[in-house]
Design a protein around this motif. Sequence first.
Motif, PDB file in Angstrom:
ATOM      1  N   ILE A 132      -2.394   9.273   9.159  1.00 55.34           N
ATOM      2  CA  ILE A 132      -0.931   9.466   8.867  1.00 55.34           C
ATOM      3  C   ILE A 132      -0.289  10.595   9.991  1.00 55.34           C
ATOM      4  CG2 ILE A 132       0.735   9.981   7.360  1.00 55.34           C
ATOM      5  CD1 ILE A 132      -0.666   7.394   6.430  1.00 55.34           C
ATOM      6  N   LEU A 133      -1.261  11.291  10.077  1.00 50.88           N
ATOM      7  CA  LEU A 133      -0.637  12.496  11.082  1.00 50.88           C
ATOM      8  C   LEU A 133      -0.550  12.000  12.678  1.00 50.88           C
ATOM      9  CD1 LEU A 133      -2.991  15.902  10.469  1.00 50.88           C
ATOM     10  CD2 LEU A 133      -0.332  15.438  10.365  1.00 50.88           C
ATOM     11  N   SER A 134      -1.568  10.717  12.951  1.00 51.49           N
ATOM     12  CA  SER A 134      -1.254  10.350  14.079  1.00 51.49           C
ATOM     13  C   SER A 134       0.154   9.268  13.977  1.00 51.49           C
ATOM     14  CB  SER A 134      -2.267   9.394  14.553  1.00 51.49           C
ATOM     15  OG  SER A 134      -2.284   8.046  14.057  1.00 51.49           O
ATOM     16  N   ILE A 135       0.389   8.864  12.811  1.00 53.93           N
ATOM     17  CA  ILE A 135       1.583   7.897  12.809  1.00 53.93           C
ATOM     18  C   ILE A 135       2.919   8.987  12.953  1.00 53.93           C
ATOM     19  CG2 ILE A 135       3.030   6.628  11.056  1.00 53.93           C
ATOM     20  CD1 ILE A 135       0.366   5.291   9.946  1.00 53.93           C
ATOM     21  N   LEU A 136       2.660  10.210  12.519  1.00 52.80           N
ATOM     22  CA  LEU A 136       3.878  11.088  12.431  1.00 52.80           C
ATOM     23  C   LEU A 136       3.952  11.520  13.709  1.00 52.80           C
ATOM     24  CD1 LEU A 136       3.750  12.835   8.946  1.00 52.80           C
ATOM     25  CD2 LEU A 136       5.073  10.775   9.689  1.00 52.80           C
ATOM     26  N   HIS A 172     -14.044  11.929   2.323  1.00 46.66           N
ATOM     27  CA  HIS A 172     -14.289  11.475   3.966  1.00 46.66           C
ATOM     28  C   HIS A 172     -13.036  10.574   4.144  1.00 46.66           C
ATOM     29  CE1 HIS A 172     -15.471   9.839   7.395  1.00 46.66           C
ATOM     30  NE2 HIS A 172     -15.460   8.462   6.939  1.00 46.66           N
ATOM     31  N   ALA A 173     -12.732   9.586   3.082  1.00 43.35           N
ATOM     32  CA  ALA A 173     -11.430   8.589   3.069  1.00 43.35           C
ATOM     33  C   ALA A 173     -10.128   9.551   3.129  1.00 43.35           C
ATOM     34  CB  ALA A 173     -11.695   7.747   1.904  1.00 43.35           C
ATOM     35  N   LYS A 174     -10.189  10.306   2.487  1.00 45.38           N
ATOM     36  CA  LYS A 174      -8.838  11.131   2.511  1.00 45.38           C
ATOM     37  C   LYS A 174      -8.827  11.818   3.712  1.00 45.38           C
ATOM     38  CE  LYS A 174      -6.761  14.938  -0.101  1.00 45.38           C
ATOM     39  NZ  LYS A 174      -6.942  15.753  -1.700  1.00 45.38           N
ATOM     40  N   ARG A 175      -9.736  12.650   4.557  1.00 44.91           N
ATOM     41  CA  ARG A 175      -9.573  13.045   5.769  1.00 44.91           C
ATOM     42  C   ARG A 175      -9.233  11.966   6.635  1.00 44.91           C
ATOM     43  NH1 ARG A 175     -11.476  17.579   5.437  1.00 44.91           N
ATOM     44  NH2 ARG A 175     -13.297  17.402   4.360  1.00 44.91           N
ATOM     45  N   GLU A 176      -9.929  10.726   6.652  1.00 42.66           N
ATOM     46  CA  GLU A 176      -9.555   9.788   7.413  1.00 42.66           C
ATOM     47  C   GLU A 176      -7.899   9.205   7.425  1.00 42.66           C
ATOM     48  OE1 GLU A 176     -12.099   9.352   9.872  1.00 42.66           O
ATOM     49  OE2 GLU A 176     -11.042   7.499   9.854  1.00 42.66           O
ATOM     50  N   MET A 177      -7.806   9.088   6.127  1.00 44.02           N
ATOM     51  CA  MET A 177      -6.363   8.679   5.948  1.00 44.02           C
ATOM     52  C   MET A 177      -5.353   9.971   6.656  1.00 44.02           C
ATOM     53  SD  MET A 177      -4.203   6.470   4.693  1.00 44.02           S
ATOM     54  CE  MET A 177      -4.422   5.541   3.302  1.00 44.02           C
ATOM     55  N   GLN A 178      -5.510  11.094   6.125  1.00 44.00           N
ATOM     56  CA  GLN A 178      -4.809  12.268   6.929  1.00 44.00           C
ATOM     57  C   GLN A 178      -4.665  12.277   8.299  1.00 44.00           C
ATOM     58  OE1 GLN A 178      -6.894  15.519   5.109  1.00 44.00           O
ATOM     59  NE2 GLN A 178      -5.591  15.927   3.376  1.00 44.00           N
ATOM     60  N   LEU A 217       1.060  -1.259  -0.080  1.00 42.48           N
ATOM     61  CA  LEU A 217      -0.027   0.142  -0.023  1.00 42.48           C
ATOM     62  C   LEU A 217       0.859   1.400  -0.113  1.00 42.48           C
ATOM     63  CD1 LEU A 217      -2.912   1.382   0.361  1.00 42.48           C
ATOM     64  CD2 LEU A 217      -2.231   1.126   2.819  1.00 42.48           C
ATOM     65  N   TYR A 218       0.472   2.248  -0.949  1.00 43.25           N
ATOM     66  CA  TYR A 218       1.723   3.276  -0.811  1.00 43.25           C
ATOM     67  C   TYR A 218       0.768   4.622  -0.433  1.00 43.25           C
ATOM     68  CZ  TYR A 218       4.887   6.731  -2.870  1.00 43.25           C
ATOM     69  OH  TYR A 218       5.618   7.953  -3.067  1.00 43.25           O
ATOM     70  N   VAL A 219       1.386   5.232   0.643  1.00 35.96           N
ATOM     71  CA  VAL A 219       0.526   6.401   0.891  1.00 35.96           C
ATOM     72  C   VAL A 219       1.492   7.618   0.013  1.00 35.96           C
ATOM     73  CG1 VAL A 219       0.222   7.846   2.784  1.00 35.96           C
ATOM     74  CG2 VAL A 219       0.013   5.503   3.118  1.00 35.96           C
ATOM     75  N   SER A 220       0.546   8.349  -0.615  1.00 38.73           N
ATOM     76  CA  SER A 220       1.248   9.521  -1.295  1.00 38.73           C
ATOM     77  C   SER A 220       1.075  10.758  -0.550  1.00 38.73           C
ATOM     78  CB  SER A 220       0.621   9.560  -2.753  1.00 38.73           C
ATOM     79  OG  SER A 220       0.993  10.869  -3.329  1.00 38.73           O
ATOM     80  N   PHE A 221       1.869  11.410  -0.143  1.00 38.69           N
ATOM     81  CA  PHE A 221       1.672  12.868   0.786  1.00 38.69           C
ATOM     82  C   PHE A 221       1.155  13.685  -0.333  1.00 38.69           C
ATOM     83  CE2 PHE A 221       3.105  10.968   4.405  1.00 38.69           C
ATOM     84  CZ  PHE A 221       4.391  10.890   4.431  1.00 38.69           C
ATOM     85  N   ARG A 222       1.361  13.849  -1.625  1.00 40.13           N
ATOM     86  CA  ARG A 222       1.025  14.693  -2.592  1.00 40.13           C
ATOM     87  C   ARG A 222      -0.488  14.481  -2.862  1.00 40.13           C
ATOM     88  NH1 ARG A 222       1.920  13.332  -7.903  1.00 40.13           N
ATOM     89  NH2 ARG A 222       4.327  12.893  -7.409  1.00 40.13           N
ATOM     90  N   GLU A 223      -0.933  13.085  -2.762  1.00 40.49           N
ATOM     91  CA  GLU A 223      -2.201  12.676  -2.977  1.00 40.49           C
ATOM     92  C   GLU A 223      -3.130  13.408  -1.882  1.00 40.49           C
ATOM     93  OE1 GLU A 223      -2.242  11.100  -6.727  1.00 40.49           O
ATOM     94  OE2 GLU A 223      -4.124  10.927  -5.338  1.00 40.49           O
ATOM     95  N   LEU A 224      -2.498  13.244  -0.434  1.00 40.87           N
ATOM     96  CA  LEU A 224      -3.163  13.690   0.617  1.00 40.87           C
ATOM     97  C   LEU A 224      -3.125  15.396   0.652  1.00 40.87           C
ATOM     98  CD1 LEU A 224      -1.786  11.194   3.343  1.00 40.87           C
ATOM     99  CD2 LEU A 224      -4.080  11.611   2.300  1.00 40.87           C
ATOM    100  N   GLY A 225      -2.362  16.127  -0.266  1.00 44.78           N
ATOM    101  CA  GLY A 225      -2.527  17.471  -0.524  1.00 44.78           C
ATOM    102  C   GLY A 225      -1.718  18.136   0.357  1.00 44.78           C
ATOM    103  N   TRP A 226      -0.480  17.323   0.828  1.00 50.19           N
ATOM    104  CA  TRP A 226       0.565  17.781   1.900  1.00 50.19           C
ATOM    105  C   TRP A 226       1.667  18.440   1.395  1.00 50.19           C
ATOM    106  CZ3 TRP A 226      -0.135  13.598   6.057  1.00 50.19           C
ATOM    107  CH2 TRP A 226      -1.286  13.783   6.500  1.00 50.19           C
ATOM    108  N   GLN A 227       1.769  18.576  -0.187  1.00 50.76           N
ATOM    109  CA  GLN A 227       3.261  18.963  -0.462  1.00 50.76           C
ATOM    110  C   GLN A 227       3.723  20.156  -0.107  1.00 50.76           C
ATOM    111  OE1 GLN A 227       0.486  18.006  -2.264  1.00 50.76           O
ATOM    112  NE2 GLN A 227       0.143  19.501  -3.826  1.00 50.76           N
ATOM    113  N   ASP A 228       2.713  20.996   0.497  1.00 53.30           N
ATOM    114  CA  ASP A 228       3.123  22.381   0.779  1.00 53.30           C
ATOM    115  C   ASP A 228       3.816  22.434   2.094  1.00 53.30           C
ATOM    116  OD1 ASP A 228       0.491  23.683   3.119  1.00 53.30           O
ATOM    117  OD2 ASP A 228       0.761  21.570   2.331  1.00 53.30           O
ATOM    118  N   TRP A 229       3.894  21.363   3.184  1.00 55.17           N
ATOM    119  CA  TRP A 229       4.557  21.376   4.234  1.00 55.17           C
ATOM    120  C   TRP A 229       5.278  20.013   4.132  1.00 55.17           C
ATOM    121  CZ3 TRP A 229       3.773  17.474   7.984  1.00 55.17           C
ATOM    122  CH2 TRP A 229       2.630  16.586   8.057  1.00 55.17           C
ATOM    123  N   ILE A 230       5.207  19.070   3.563  1.00 52.96           N
ATOM    124  CA  ILE A 230       6.066  18.110   3.579  1.00 52.96           C
ATOM    125  C   ILE A 230       6.947  18.103   2.429  1.00 52.96           C
ATOM    126  CG2 ILE A 230       6.496  15.331   3.121  1.00 52.96           C
ATOM    127  CD1 ILE A 230       4.218  14.903   4.867  1.00 52.96           C
TER     128      ILE A 230
END
Lengths: 139, 266
Positions: free
Chosen positions: B33-37, B24-30, A43-56
């Motif tokens: 991941i924040l909790s992992i970080l 919704h899934a994106k917010r869940e995943m965010q 499973l690949y988690v993409s920070f870009r897909e999560l919209g986080w490239q502004d801070w990561i």
Amino acid sequence: STGGKRRQQNRNRSTQPQEGSMGLGVADYNNSDQKTACRRHELYVSFRELGWQDWIIAPEGYAANYCDGECSFPLNAHMNATNHAIVQTLVHLMNPENVPKPCCAPTKLHAISVLYFDDNSNVILKKYKNMVVRACGCH
Amino acid sequence: GSNYSLDGNNEVHPGFIQRRLRTHAKREMQREILSILGLPHRPRPHLSHGKFNSAPLFMLDLYNTISSDEKSQVQSMLDGYQSMLTTQSSPLATYQETAFLNDADMVMSFVNLVEYDSELFPQQRHHKEFKFNLSQIPKGEAVTAAEFRLYKECVSHTFHNDTFLLKVYQVVKEHSDREADLFLLESRRLWAAEEGWLEFDITATSNLWLLSPVHNLGLQVSMETSSGQSISVKEAGLVGRDGALEKQPFMVAFFRISEVYIRTAR
């Protein structure tokens, strides 16, 4: 004392028809359990897909692999019948109520480093241990 | 498991199923991941000076050093040695930083908060002040190494073959009517023609600032010519706030994380 129980178990076993041990060969085990055998799922988690490239700043994402699947005998190369019986007995001695069930879990984990901005625009480089599953196995 | 190359062009492994996450899934995943970080929320940095000025560039260099080291461990020790050599030659992360990296779990860089020339007292010698906000460092952490980094440009057109004496002080106590009390951290002789990053070890000072933030009164830098004349650090080629973004002064701290962050399994 587990003597009584063990005698009981032996008696049960001796009355059972023997086809159990003659039945499934290793190949059959594999065929029957092939689809759900314990293995690593990618499973690949993409920070870009999560919209986080502004801070990561780096990396772009990471492989959040995980372990899943059934653990069936033979558990793996080390656990031949004798070792399995020893483990079974030891676990049983420690906690007779528990029926030990091998679980599919990571056997090799790697760290990743993440580079990111904090709220004050300082830059943080942090090492996260045990983030990437490299291999799974039955524990 | 690294299905993406670590050298920057992180194309995702073709085997991965590309799936767009719904909101919704994106917010869940965010949140997951924040909790992992170990982050309470996603940071919102004010990147007024663009994303890559000196500190992020330096940290990205450290990040690539770690990543290339990880790869080199997988490949062969020889590669690792090779990556060390390239690290040494790179203008930013020096061999010393790589050594610090090996026993640090976390590295933070801090931009210079305040800086002004010594115009307050004309008769006062030239000096420049630098301050850093270390309050973001997790409580109870001890800095294993800290560096103050200043970029010096070549000024041989003005000072030819002259040399300078650069002094870095820790400000111990400030006074409204006279110069601050200073503690000399390091003095270094430099050629006017020298160009590149200067690193000053401020590990002890940083730990003092962490233990007692009230003592965090910053640093002072002064320059003298070989004849003992005080000159402004700008004339001597030291880059300040009005210099190029990628040459801004900054501080970097390496430290081990003592608390082990255990995330509740979900």
